[in-house]
Design an enzyme around this catalytic site. Structure first.
Site, PDB file in Angstrom:
ATOM      1  N   CYS A   1     119.743 -40.412  82.201  1.00  0.00           N
ATOM      2  CA  CYS A   1     119.067 -41.245  83.189  1.00  0.00           C
ATOM      3  C   CYS A   1     118.189 -42.254  82.451  1.00  0.00           C
ATOM      4  CB  CYS A   1     118.228 -40.399  84.129  1.00  0.00           C
ATOM      5  SG  CYS A   1     117.714 -41.331  85.602  1.00  0.00           S
TER       6      CYS A   1
ATOM      7  N   CYS B   1     115.011 -43.433  83.845  1.00  0.00           N
ATOM      8  CA  CYS B   1     113.640 -43.572  84.365  1.00  0.00           C
ATOM      9  C   CYS B   1     112.570 -43.257  83.321  1.00  0.00           C
ATOM     10  CB  CYS B   1     113.442 -42.729  85.610  1.00  0.00           C
ATOM     11  SG  CYS B   1     113.761 -40.983  85.356  1.00  0.00           S
TER      12      CYS B   1
ATOM     13  N   CYS C   1     115.363 -45.813  87.764  1.00  0.00           N
ATOM     14  CA  CYS C   1     116.480 -45.197  87.049  1.00  0.00           C
ATOM     15  C   CYS C   1     117.546 -46.196  86.603  1.00  0.00           C
ATOM     16  CB  CYS C   1     117.103 -44.103  87.904  1.00  0.00           C
ATOM     17  SG  CYS C   1     115.922 -42.780  88.283  1.00  0.00           S
TER      18      CYS C   1
ATOM     19  N   LYS D   1     121.790 -35.081  94.754  1.00  0.00           N
ATOM     20  CA  LYS D   1     120.398 -35.117  94.315  1.00  0.00           C
ATOM     21  C   LYS D   1     119.583 -35.880  95.358  1.00  0.00           C
ATOM     22  CE  LYS D   1     117.272 -36.793  90.776  1.00  0.00           C
ATOM     23  NZ  LYS D   1     117.064 -37.132  89.370  1.00  0.00           N
TER      24      LYS D   1
ATOM     25  N   ARG E   1     107.370 -35.708  86.993  1.00  0.00           N
ATOM     26  CA  ARG E   1     107.077 -37.099  86.625  1.00  0.00           C
ATOM     27  C   ARG E   1     105.889 -37.171  85.686  1.00  0.00           C
ATOM     28  NH1 ARG E   1     109.037 -39.847  92.308  1.00  0.00           N
ATOM     29  NH2 ARG E   1     111.197 -39.147  92.006  1.00  0.00           N
TER      30      ARG E   1
ATOM     31  N   GLU F   1     129.250 -36.947  98.360  1.00  0.00           N
ATOM     32  CA  GLU F   1     128.831 -37.268  96.985  1.00  0.00           C
ATOM     33  C   GLU F   1     129.512 -36.328  95.983  1.00  0.00           C
ATOM     34  OE1 GLU F   1     127.227 -39.516  95.471  1.00  0.00           O
ATOM     35  OE2 GLU F   1     125.812 -40.500  96.808  1.00  0.00           O
TER      36      GLU F   1
ATOM     37  N   LYS G   1     120.362 -30.411  93.966  1.00  0.00           N
ATOM     38  CA  LYS G   1     118.993 -30.497  93.471  1.00  0.00           C
ATOM     39  C   LYS G   1     118.100 -31.167  94.505  1.00  0.00           C
ATOM     40  CE  LYS G   1     116.316 -32.885  90.028  1.00  0.00           C
ATOM     41  NZ  LYS G   1     116.240 -33.993  89.134  1.00  0.00           N
TER      42      LYS G   1
ATOM     43  N   SER H   1     110.740 -28.929  89.282  1.00  0.00           N
ATOM     44  CA  SER H   1     109.346 -28.748  88.863  1.00  0.00           C
ATOM     45  C   SER H   1     108.431 -28.293  89.994  1.00  0.00           C
ATOM     46  CB  SER H   1     108.834 -30.044  88.244  1.00  0.00           C
ATOM     47  OG  SER H   1     108.983 -31.125  89.149  1.00  0.00           O
TER      48      SER H   1
ATOM     49  N   TYR I   1     112.732 -23.646  85.107  1.00  0.00           N
ATOM     50  CA  TYR I   1     111.612 -23.547  84.170  1.00  0.00           C
ATOM     51  C   TYR I   1     111.199 -22.093  83.973  1.00  0.00           C
ATOM     52  CZ  TYR I   1     111.655 -28.508  85.079  1.00  0.00           C
ATOM     53  OH  TYR I   1     112.069 -29.812  85.191  1.00  0.00           O
TER      54      TYR I   1
HETATM   55  C1  PBG Z   1     115.563 -38.116  86.177  1.00  0.00           C
HETATM   56  C2  PBG Z   1     115.280 -36.735  86.648  1.00  0.00           C
HETATM   57  C3  PBG Z   1     114.267 -36.270  87.512  1.00  0.00           C
HETATM   58  C4  PBG Z   1     114.386 -34.889  87.541  1.00  0.00           C
HETATM   59  C5  PBG Z   1     115.472 -34.557  86.736  1.00  0.00           C
HETATM   60  N1  PBG Z   1     116.022 -35.712  86.215  1.00  0.00           N
HETATM   61  C6  PBG Z   1     113.180 -36.991  88.206  1.00  0.00           C
HETATM   62  C7  PBG Z   1     113.475 -37.888  89.313  1.00  0.00           C
HETATM   63  O1  PBG Z   1     114.607 -38.099  89.716  1.00  0.00           O
HETATM   64  O2  PBG Z   1     112.497 -38.469  89.819  1.00  0.00           O
HETATM   65  C8  PBG Z   1     113.497 -33.939  88.273  1.00  0.00           C
HETATM   66  C9  PBG Z   1     113.399 -32.575  87.711  1.00  0.00           C
HETATM   67  C10 PBG Z   1     112.271 -31.750  88.198  1.00  0.00           C
HETATM   68  O3  PBG Z   1     111.509 -32.115  89.103  1.00  0.00           O
HETATM   69  O4  PBG Z   1     112.115 -30.645  87.651  1.00  0.00           O
HETATM   70  N2  PBG Z   1     115.957 -39.040  87.132  1.00  0.00           N
END
Ligand code: PBG
Length: 323
Positions: A120, A122, A130, A195, A205, A233, A248, A274, A313
């Site tokens: 990615c 970002c 992204c 996602k 973040r 998707e 996700k 997270s 995690y």
């Molecule tokens: C990158 C990405 C993100 C996460 C995984 N890959 C953040 C987002 O899309 O804002 C989130 C993972 C997490 O919250 O543990 N785009």
């Protein structure tokens, strides 16, 4: 008369009986631990909103990966914090980028640990979106070129699996084509297929320093209300060549994990993100619930819903508990 002939409690009477009839069993081999790699030497900075998780320099990351392997955990997924960010996300696809260097170092020390990478932009763009921003919008097709270059550079460095998480249309096809054209037909793709634009990415973040500087990600990540679109998707990513697919976040989307498991005959992964982790930790720290039990119950639920692979995690503490 079902009762008193049938008494389901009979099979719940002791721990050994409950263990015998348990339908869902967790195994550390199905866990993937997300890790955050940053520049420097000897760095191990705890992420405030994700206690027990760290931004680590490569030297520390290598040791962490060795521990992950010794616990029998399935593998790691790497996220990078580059030295500097720019409008073109050049740190994402640089051959000596932070993730590329990390892959090489980990590969050298831990030969058969599965190394997965998040593909990615970002974390690498100055604006935190992204992809390539044109007229205030993320431009899909230019971004595909960055993603293909990034995935290829990860494969070159030795990644086993690349996992695009950007939600651009056509990224899986673009990545498969770039990999195959360069002799990496054996590198597999785990698509973050369904996602969602979720509030539960909040703590991440901070971990990855990837907060968008303007707007949000709703023009590319999915609307949490849309389950049918999630199946579309997934189907598209599989047509484009994804080997495995992901839903996700995990816990708020268990229905979609189940639907994906029932509909598609490929490995299904789920990402316990997270925010899902931090909520449990925060409640536990307040004495409101038992951390270990909340961890195991949430992981078991994600597996029961149909995820064979869980990005979490909790990989290390859960693996220790299962040992
Ligand atoms: C990158 C990405 C993100 C996460 C995984 N890959 C953040 C987002 O899309 O804002 C989130 C993972 C997490 O919250 O543990 N785009």
């Amino acid at each position: 008369m079902p009762f008193p002939t049938h008494r389901p409690r009979r099979l719940r009477a002791s721990d050994s009986l409950r263990r015998l009839v348990r339908e869902t069993r967790l195994n550390p081999a199905q866990f993937i631990l997300p890790l955050f790699v940053c520049p420097g030497q000897g760095v191990k900075r705890e992420i405030g909103a994700m206690p027990g998780n760290y931004q680590m320099s490569i030297d520390n990351l290598v040791g962490e990966c060795a521990e992950v392997q010794s616990l029998g955990i399935g593998g790691v997924i790497l996220f990078g914090l580059p030295e500097s960010k720019d409008e073109l996300a050049s740190g994402a696809y640089a051959d000596d980028g932070i993730v590329q260097q990390a892959i090489r170092a980990v590969r050298q020390e831990t030969h058969d640990l599965l190394i997965m990478t998040d593909v990615c932009n970002c974390e690498y763009t100055s604006h935190g979106h992204c992809g390539f921003v044109k007229d205030g919008e993320v431009d899909n097709d230019t971004t595909l070129q960055w993603l293909a270059k990034t995935a290829l550079s990860h494969a070159r460095a030795g990644a086993d699996i690349v996992a695009p998480s950007d939600m651009m249309d056509g990224r899986v096809g673009a990545i498969r084509e770039a990999l195959d054209a360069n002799g990496f037909e054996r590198t597999s793709i785990l698509a973050y297929a369904a996602k969602f634009a979720s509030v539960f990415y909040g703590p991440f973040r901070e971990a990855a320093d990837s907060t968008p500087q303007f707007g949000d990600r709703r023009s590319y990540q999915m609307d949490p209300a849309n389950g049918r679109e999630a199946m579309k998707e997934i189907a598209l990513d599989l047509e484009e060549g994804a080997d495995m697919i992901m839903v996700k976040p995990a816990l708020p989307y268990l229905d979609l994990i189940r639907q994906a498991r029932d509909r598609f005959d490929v490995p299904v992964a789920a990402y316990q993100v997270s925010g899902e982790y931090s909520m449990i930790l925060a409640a536990a720290r307040n004495g409101w619930l038992d951390c270990e039990r909340a961890m195991m119950e949430s992981l078991t639920s994600i597996a029961r819903a149909g995820a064979g692979i869980i990005l979490t995690y909790f990989s290390k503490p859960a693996a220790r508990l299962l040992a």
